[in-house]
Design a protein around this motif. Structure first.
Motif, short mmCIF file in Angstrom:
data_model
loop_
_atom_site.label_atom_id
_atom_site.label_comp_id
_atom_site.label_asym_id
_atom_site.label_seq_id
_atom_site.Cartn_x
_atom_site.Cartn_y
_atom_site.Cartn_z
N ALA A 41 37.46 -6.92 2.08
CA ALA A 41 36.98 -7.85 3.11
C ALA A 41 35.89 -7.21 3.97
CB ALA A 41 38.15 -8.32 3.98
N TRP A 42 36.10 -5.93 4.37
CA TRP A 42 35.09 -5.24 5.19
C TRP A 42 33.80 -5.02 4.41
CZ3 TRP A 42 34.69 -5.07 10.10
CH2 TRP A 42 35.81 -5.06 10.91
N ASN A 44 32.70 -6.81 1.93
CA ASN A 44 32.05 -8.13 1.79
C ASN A 44 31.36 -8.55 3.08
OD1 ASN A 44 32.82 -8.39 -0.88
ND2 ASN A 44 34.66 -9.56 -0.40
N LYS A 45 32.00 -8.30 4.23
CA LYS A 45 31.40 -8.65 5.52
C LYS A 45 30.13 -7.82 5.77
CE LYS A 45 32.34 -11.17 8.44
NZ LYS A 45 31.75 -12.51 8.72
N ALA A 46 30.20 -6.53 5.44
CA ALA A 46 29.02 -5.67 5.62
C ALA A 46 27.87 -6.14 4.74
CB ALA A 46 29.39 -4.22 5.29
N LYS A 47 28.18 -6.50 3.51
CA LYS A 47 27.12 -6.99 2.61
C LYS A 47 26.57 -8.33 3.09
CE LYS A 47 28.50 -4.45 -1.48
NZ LYS A 47 29.00 -4.50 -2.86
N GLN A 48 27.45 -9.19 3.61
CA GLN A 48 27.00 -10.47 4.15
C GLN A 48 26.03 -10.25 5.31
OE1 GLN A 48 30.13 -12.91 5.83
NE2 GLN A 48 28.67 -14.11 7.01
N ARG A 49 26.40 -9.35 6.21
CA ARG A 49 25.53 -9.08 7.36
C ARG A 49 24.22 -8.44 6.93
NH1 ARG A 49 29.74 -7.45 12.18
NH2 ARG A 49 30.79 -9.45 12.17
N GLU A 52 22.07 -11.17 5.66
CA GLU A 52 21.55 -12.00 6.75
C GLU A 52 20.35 -11.34 7.41
OE1 GLU A 52 25.78 -14.14 8.02
OE2 GLU A 52 25.07 -12.40 9.13
#
Length: 75
Positions: A41-42, A44-49, A52
């Motif tokens: 989850a972390w 994935n969130k880092a890659k999402q940010r 962005e």
């Protein structure tokens, strides 16, 4: 040998695409002692940010300005 501060200054002077690639590699190199679902989850969130920032859908704030804003919120 360069100090961590010198190395950080040098790395922060790289173009943003190079810094993003370096950040990816650093995150991948970390050993997580957490649950694999939490780790995923972390990541994935880092890659999402990261994505962005790369595609310009979020504003980029200079580090000094970000710290200034946080300090103001804490006052």
């Amino acid at each position: 040998m360069r100090s961590l501060e010198q190395l950080t200054e040098e790395l922060l002077s790289l173009p943003s695409a190079s810094r993003a690639l370096l950040a990816d590699k650093l995150v991948e190199s970390l050993e997580f002692d957490t649950d694999s679902a939490i780790q995923e989850a972390w990541v994935n969130k880092a890659k999402q940010r990261r994505n962005e920032v790369r595609n310009g859908s979020v504003p980029i704030i200079d580090g000094d300005e970000a710290l200034k804003q946080v300090r103001q919120l804490l006052e």
